[in-house]
Design a protein around this motif. Structure first.
Motif, PDB file in Angstrom:
ATOM      1  N   ALA A 172      -6.545  -0.818  -3.928  1.00  0.00           N
ATOM      2  CA  ALA A 172      -6.688   0.309  -3.007  1.00  0.00           C
ATOM      3  C   ALA A 172      -7.621   0.022  -1.843  1.00  0.00           C
ATOM      4  N   ASP A 175     -12.329   6.119   0.116  1.00  0.00           N
ATOM      5  CA  ASP A 175     -12.237   6.936  -1.100  1.00  0.00           C
ATOM      6  C   ASP A 175     -10.761   7.182  -1.395  1.00  0.00           C
ATOM      7  N   ASP A 176     -10.233   6.449  -2.352  1.00  0.00           N
ATOM      8  CA  ASP A 176      -8.790   6.411  -2.592  1.00  0.00           C
ATOM      9  C   ASP A 176      -8.410   7.169  -3.855  1.00  0.00           C
ATOM     10  N   ARG A 177      -7.133   7.534  -3.917  1.00  0.00           N
ATOM     11  CA  ARG A 177      -6.561   8.164  -5.099  1.00  0.00           C
ATOM     12  C   ARG A 177      -5.305   7.388  -5.488  1.00  0.00           C
ATOM     13  N   GLY A 233      -9.622   0.104  -7.777  1.00  0.00           N
ATOM     14  CA  GLY A 233     -10.058   1.053  -6.757  1.00  0.00           C
ATOM     15  C   GLY A 233     -10.800   0.368  -5.628  1.00  0.00           C
ATOM     16  N   ASP A 259     -13.373   6.360  -5.889  1.00  0.00           N
ATOM     17  CA  ASP A 259     -11.934   6.444  -6.087  1.00  0.00           C
ATOM     18  C   ASP A 259     -11.578   7.290  -7.308  1.00  0.00           C
ATOM     19  N   ASP A 282     -16.671   6.599  -9.229  1.00  0.00           N
ATOM     20  CA  ASP A 282     -15.236   6.714  -9.474  1.00  0.00           C
ATOM     21  C   ASP A 282     -14.939   7.671 -10.625  1.00  0.00           C
TER      22      ASP A 282
END
Length: 464
Positions: free
Chosen positions: A83, A87-89, A102, A107, A125
């Protein structure tokens, strides 16, 4: 086929190389990605609504008018998602296992029904394993890790000591900003630094890493291993566990009489205590008692270790004797009961220790004296010594009247008794003996004289 990539930007990519069984997603830098893995018809679909641009590679192509890429599902058995920063999902909405990284940023990783490996990387996370037997790695930061269904494992690879307490759900090391919250996890793999790992009442597999570890399975039929370094592995739960393994180093296994312990080869446990080791010359029995809630557990430091470990069980502790190095005890908010014999064949005598850390040594003559040496406070020299004089360590010893031979040693004096209650206060410039009941014979090393101190009295031995 690909979406047009704006000039000067880099696209996120979904790639499947010919002959490979894995589809890979790589995020572009500077994006907060929202990645979902799923299926549509005969295709595997990876979407990212957070990507500025998305490209397909190999036999994968962008679905026209969408932020998704489709790849032929035939022959694909796994997906890997990286990712990147931001700040990822990442969410697995399909049936295939997804390995998630992440990477940088805080994340949110959500697994699917299969067993998966989810690694949050740096940042705070939130990781959920979903179904299957998952491997969760929080990385640095304060992470929330929930294994979900299945037999799940949490792995630590930190460069600092960590504690993982599965019953309370607390893990990591707050001194390094590593305040993790753990739920739904059955197994633990410790890292290369020292670790303290505690299991639950279910069956756990707990493994220490490269440092000096304390591994305690708690209740349940557990599989326990100490790993490299001098370790203490505890499997005392009135249940028969899998063979206890300690690994390289001078280790101690605390087990039940019916447990199997590895005693040969590189994984052997050099010392084994099954709860039946009676006091004798060179060995006392110790056990924690009356621990105050929230005050910390009693601690034990074995001669082969440079760290302390929790003292949770009755233990036959080898004392210092002759040239053999002495272990140390620190009660903290507990009392520690010591059982010793005052002579070969004599009845066991008991004493109760509270207060600061002491080393435990016994004499080798016909009469056996158990001597506790108070650990000195950190002291300065010269003018700074006066300011440090208020720093002190306090030890209280209570023994039954008329039984046992006990000494408490400070820097400047030693108190000896056979049944009394007294406190020794060790500071940088003096050793103070305070007698509550009975009598204590105090030897003043500075003045080279003995003084008998009765109940209600005290004696101060000062630096010359």
């Amino acid at each position: 086929m690909a979406l047009a990539t704006p000039a000067g930007s880099v696209a996120a990519t979904v790639t499947h190389a010919a002959g490979s069984s894995t589809v890979r997603f790589d995020a572009a830098p500077g994006e907060a990605n929202a990645i979902t893995v799923g299926a549509s018809g005969s295709g595997l679909v990876v979407s990212d609504s957070g990507a500025r641009a998305l490209e397909g590679g190999g036999d994968c192509g962008v679905i026209a008018g969408s932020s998704a890429v489709s790849c032929p599902a035939a022959g694909i058995t796994a997906i890997e998602v990286r990712a990147g920063d931001g700040d990822d999902r990442v969410t697995n909405g399909g049936a295939l296992p997804v390995t998630m990284f992440g990477e940088d940023g805080s994340d949110v990783l959500g697994g699917g029904p299969a067993g998966e490996a989810l690694d949050g990387g740096p940042g705070d996370d939130t990781i959920s394993g979903g179904g299957g037997d998952d491997l969760l790695t929080g990385g640095t930061g304060a992470d929330g890790l929930d294994g979900g269904e299945g037999l799940d494992t949490i792995s630590y690879e930190a460069d600092w000591p960590v504690a993982v307490d599965l019953p309370t759900g607390l893990a990591g090391n707050s001194a390094f900003g590593d305040d993790d919250r753990v739920a739904g996890v059955e197994n633990v793999l410790d890292g290369q630094e020292e670790g303290t790992v505690t299991g639950t009442a279910v069956d756990n597999a707990l493994a220490g890493g490269g440092g000096q570890d304390y591994v305690d399975g708690g209740r349940g039929t557990d599989r326990l291993a100490g790993g490299d370094g001098a370790d203490v592995v505890a499997a005392r739960d009135a249940a028969v566990d899998a063979p206890v393994s300690c690994g390289p180093g001078t280790d101690l296994a605390i087990v039940d009489p019916g447990d199997t312990v590895v005693t040969d080869g590189p994984d052997r446990c050099e010392q084994v205590d099954d709860g039946r080791q009676a006091p004798r010359r060179g060995r006392v029995s110790v056990q924690p008692r009356r621990c105050s809630s929230g005050g910390g557990e009693a601690q034990l430091t074995l001669p082969a270790m440079t760290r302390s470990v929790p003292l949770r069980y009755v233990l036959g502790l080898l004392t210092g004797l002759g040239s053999r190095r002495a272990p140390s005890l620190e009660p903290f908010a507990c009392a520690v009961q010591l059982d010793a014999v005052p002579a070969t064949g004599a009845r066991v005598a008991s004493a109760e220790l509270t207060g600061a850390a002491v080393t435990v040594r016994q004499t080798s003559g016909s009469q056996i004296t158990t001597a506790l040496t108070v650990r000195r406070p950190a002291c300065s020299t010269g003018a700074a010594a006066t300011a440090a004089g208020n720093t002190s360590r306090r030890v209280r010893l209570r023994s039954k009247k008329g039984r046992g031979r006990w000494k408490v040693r400070g820097k400047f004096s030693t108190g000896a008794a056979e049944g009394t209650d007294w406190t020794t206060v060790e500071s940088c410039s003096r050793t103070t003996t305070i007698v509550r009941s009975g009598r204590v014979r105090v030897y003043d090393r500075e003045r080279r004289r003995s003084v008998l101190v009765r109940a209600g009295g005290s004696y101060v031995a000062r630096r010359g």
